[in-house]
Scaffold this motif. Sequence first.
Motif, PDB file in Angstrom:
ATOM      1  N   THR A  37      -2.772   9.848   3.892  1.00 36.27           N
ATOM      2  CA  THR A  37      -4.028   9.122   3.992  1.00 36.27           C
ATOM      3  C   THR A  37      -4.789   9.441   5.269  1.00 36.27           C
ATOM      4  N   TYR A  38      -6.095   9.209   5.183  1.00 39.90           N
ATOM      5  CA  TYR A  38      -6.986   9.365   6.337  1.00 39.90           C
ATOM      6  C   TYR A  38      -7.425   7.978   6.777  1.00 39.90           C
ATOM      7  N   PRO A  39      -7.188   7.594   8.048  1.00 40.05           N
ATOM      8  CA  PRO A  39      -7.566   6.249   8.500  1.00 40.05           C
ATOM      9  C   PRO A  39      -9.052   6.172   8.829  1.00 40.05           C
ATOM     10  N   ALA A  40      -9.812   5.557   7.940  1.00 39.32           N
ATOM     11  CA  ALA A  40     -11.241   5.367   8.193  1.00 39.32           C
ATOM     12  C   ALA A  40     -11.420   4.128   9.063  1.00 39.32           C
ATOM     13  N   VAL A  41     -12.008   4.307  10.217  1.00 44.46           N
ATOM     14  CA  VAL A  41     -12.168   3.207  11.179  1.00 44.46           C
ATOM     15  C   VAL A  41     -13.190   2.207  10.647  1.00 44.46           C
ATOM     16  N   GLY A  42     -12.830   0.930  10.753  1.00 44.05           N
ATOM     17  CA  GLY A  42     -13.723  -0.106  10.258  1.00 44.05           C
ATOM     18  C   GLY A  42     -13.590  -1.406  11.016  1.00 44.05           C
ATOM     19  N   THR A  43     -14.217  -2.435  10.488  1.00 48.10           N
ATOM     20  CA  THR A  43     -14.260  -3.757  11.110  1.00 48.10           C
ATOM     21  C   THR A  43     -14.050  -4.817  10.042  1.00 48.10           C
ATOM     22  N   VAL A  44     -13.342  -5.866  10.412  1.00 43.52           N
ATOM     23  CA  VAL A  44     -13.165  -7.004   9.507  1.00 43.52           C
ATOM     24  C   VAL A  44     -14.436  -7.839   9.503  1.00 43.52           C
ATOM     25  N   VAL A  54      -5.215  -1.644   7.060  1.00 40.07           N
ATOM     26  CA  VAL A  54      -4.310  -1.923   8.175  1.00 40.07           C
ATOM     27  C   VAL A  54      -5.104  -2.609   9.289  1.00 40.07           C
ATOM     28  N   ILE A  55      -4.616  -3.791   9.705  1.00 39.21           N
ATOM     29  CA  ILE A  55      -5.227  -4.528  10.812  1.00 39.21           C
ATOM     30  C   ILE A  55      -4.179  -4.584  11.918  1.00 39.21           C
ATOM     31  N   PRO A  56      -4.287  -3.739  12.944  1.00 44.71           N
ATOM     32  CA  PRO A  56      -3.221  -3.573  13.934  1.00 44.71           C
ATOM     33  C   PRO A  56      -2.879  -4.829  14.736  1.00 44.71           C
ATOM     34  N   THR A  57      -3.893  -5.612  15.158  1.00 44.06           N
ATOM     35  CA  THR A  57      -3.618  -6.732  16.066  1.00 44.06           C
ATOM     36  C   THR A  57      -2.624  -7.735  15.496  1.00 44.06           C
ATOM     37  N   TYR A 109     -10.634  -5.035  14.718  1.00 45.19           N
ATOM     38  CA  TYR A 109     -10.507  -3.606  14.423  1.00 45.19           C
ATOM     39  C   TYR A 109      -9.604  -3.429  13.205  1.00 45.19           C
ATOM     40  N   ALA A 110     -10.013  -2.565  12.297  1.00 49.24           N
ATOM     41  CA  ALA A 110      -9.237  -2.331  11.081  1.00 49.24           C
ATOM     42  C   ALA A 110      -9.353  -0.870  10.672  1.00 49.24           C
ATOM     43  N   LYS A 111      -8.425  -0.443   9.828  1.00 50.05           N
ATOM     44  CA  LYS A 111      -8.445   0.916   9.282  1.00 50.05           C
ATOM     45  C   LYS A 111      -8.272   0.833   7.776  1.00 50.05           C
ATOM     46  N   LEU A 112      -9.080   1.595   7.074  1.00 52.37           N
ATOM     47  CA  LEU A 112      -8.981   1.708   5.625  1.00 52.37           C
ATOM     48  C   LEU A 112      -8.335   3.056   5.323  1.00 52.37           C
ATOM     49  N   MET A 113      -7.163   3.017   4.698  1.00 52.93           N
ATOM     50  CA  MET A 113      -6.398   4.240   4.466  1.00 52.93           C
ATOM     51  C   MET A 113      -6.883   4.916   3.185  1.00 52.93           C
ATOM     52  N   VAL A 114      -7.585   6.037   3.348  1.00 50.26           N
ATOM     53  CA  VAL A 114      -8.177   6.753   2.219  1.00 50.26           C
ATOM     54  C   VAL A 114      -7.269   7.914   1.819  1.00 50.26           C
ATOM     55  N   PRO A 115      -6.859   7.996   0.534  1.00 49.05           N
ATOM     56  CA  PRO A 115      -5.993   9.107   0.095  1.00 49.05           C
ATOM     57  C   PRO A 115      -6.651  10.455   0.356  1.00 49.05           C
ATOM     58  N   GLU A 116      -5.870  11.342   0.986  1.00 49.25           N
ATOM     59  CA  GLU A 116      -6.398  12.663   1.338  1.00 49.25           C
ATOM     60  C   GLU A 116      -5.603  13.785   0.673  1.00 49.25           C
ATOM     61  N   ALA A 117      -4.277  13.624   0.601  1.00 46.50           N
ATOM     62  CA  ALA A 117      -3.400  14.636  -0.004  1.00 46.50           C
ATOM     63  C   ALA A 117      -2.080  13.946  -0.363  1.00 46.50           C
ATOM     64  N   HIS A 118      -1.121  14.722  -0.862  1.00 48.08           N
ATOM     65  CA  HIS A 118       0.191  14.198  -1.215  1.00 48.08           C
ATOM     66  C   HIS A 118       1.280  15.044  -0.562  1.00 48.08           C
ATOM     67  N   ARG A 119       2.390  14.400  -0.213  1.00 50.90           N
ATOM     68  CA  ARG A 119       3.523  15.117   0.364  1.00 50.90           C
ATOM     69  C   ARG A 119       4.819  14.516  -0.170  1.00 50.90           C
ATOM     70  N   THR A 120       5.889  15.291  -0.116  1.00 47.76           N
ATOM     71  CA  THR A 120       7.197  14.864  -0.601  1.00 47.76           C
ATOM     72  C   THR A 120       8.064  14.446   0.577  1.00 47.76           C
ATOM     73  N   ILE A 121       8.699  13.274   0.463  1.00 47.99           N
ATOM     74  CA  ILE A 121       9.531  12.746   1.544  1.00 47.99           C
ATOM     75  C   ILE A 121      10.896  12.331   0.992  1.00 47.99           C
ATOM     76  N   ILE A 122      11.852  12.119   1.892  1.00 52.04           N
ATOM     77  CA  ILE A 122      13.173  11.585   1.555  1.00 52.04           C
ATOM     78  C   ILE A 122      13.208  10.130   2.019  1.00 52.04           C
ATOM     79  N   THR A 123      13.597   9.219   1.121  1.00 49.18           N
ATOM     80  CA  THR A 123      13.633   7.803   1.468  1.00 49.18           C
ATOM     81  C   THR A 123      15.060   7.278   1.338  1.00 49.18           C
ATOM     82  N   LEU A 124      15.302   6.173   2.059  1.00 51.21           N
ATOM     83  CA  LEU A 124      16.634   5.564   2.082  1.00 51.21           C
ATOM     84  C   LEU A 124      16.482   4.069   2.310  1.00 51.21           C
ATOM     85  N   ASP A 125      17.410   3.294   1.714  1.00 52.34           N
ATOM     86  CA  ASP A 125      17.421   1.852   1.953  1.00 52.34           C
ATOM     87  C   ASP A 125      17.607   1.586   3.450  1.00 52.34           C
TER      88      ASP A 125
END
Length: 375
Positions: A54-61, A262-265, A305-321
């Motif tokens: 994702t690409y974090p587009a900077v925004g405001t609440v 995403v709202i970091p504060t 301050y907020a970020k809107l996560m915009v889909p940009e591409a896809h990648r493969t990852i390994i996940t674990l509990d």
Amino acid sequence: MSSYKNNAACALIAKTVLSALLVLAPYHCRTADADAGYQPQKTVKTKEQTVAQTYPAVGTVRPKSETSISAQISAQITDVHVKAGQIVTSGTLLITLDSRQATARLESAREALRGAKASRDKARQAINSAQASYTNAEQHFTRIKNFYVSGAATEQELENAQAGFLQARAALSMSRESLVEAEAGIQQATETITDAKVHLGFSKIIAPVDGEIIRILVEPGDLALPGKPLAAVRTKGGYRVEAHVREGLINTIKTGSQLQAVIPTPGLSLNAVVEEIIPYADPQTRTFLVKAAIPAKEGIYSGMYAKLMVPEAHRTIITLDKEAVIHAGQLELVMVKTNGTWQRRYITTIPLDNTRVEVLSGLSANETIGIGEAR
């Protein structure tokens, strides 16, 4: 004194070895000694998963309760029908723009449509007449040609019959072309009428939701421009994130689609539903304003301050509990089953969600990981 120097040297060597271990810990597939006596309470598998980059587009609440009303066309304001403090319902007429140009265009298109339909009717009548003339001329030419072969008609009569046949065929072809042109004129006039109606509809600014008028920013005689706020309406609801998305990604977002906000504060990650995409790019930043609704949560305030996560591409990852990861100070390790034995292996991870982590190094897909120890 010699004993003191020896002790200091040993301490320095120990610190160096410990530092080397900490540096090497994140590297791929570092495996400690096998633990023959280890018996897990349960086992899990590492999984391969495709996630969106994702690409974090900077925004405001912003409060969802405040909606900015703007025009979609450039036109002079003729009437303002509401005032601040007035309660309105969805569909209430707020502001009227000058619609004379759109109205004239609509009437012109309707007149063109009537003319094109009249031309089509004439062309159809002409085709019927030309078809009848063509049939008669063809039959006459065939008859004279037979007479000429038998010597009952002169060559002049044959030439006259042939000329009449060719003229009738040309007249029929021209009539058919006139019909095609008339049909094209009807299509063009219909499209112009549709476009003019849309443009005419933009001249009436209506309330999109129920609410209260809190600000009127224009007066009759002012010029309305696309994106320029005309009024503000306070409605019921939670909050939304207003973010500026670069023009290269704007076509990946649709009204109604779901993104991550995403709202970091307060440390919140929320589902956001795209409500509005302003169809105008800022010429300085080359970005589009996107508005996405988020649920009301404690700790969220307007202006954050907020970020809107915009889909940009896809990648493969390994996940674990997450519960399978053992923390030893700053190190992370897991119990991996390899060739029938359990071994400790150092890994590096980052949080993925509340229950799983993304494995950056140390594991591959479909490996068996032990959790806990048998009691």
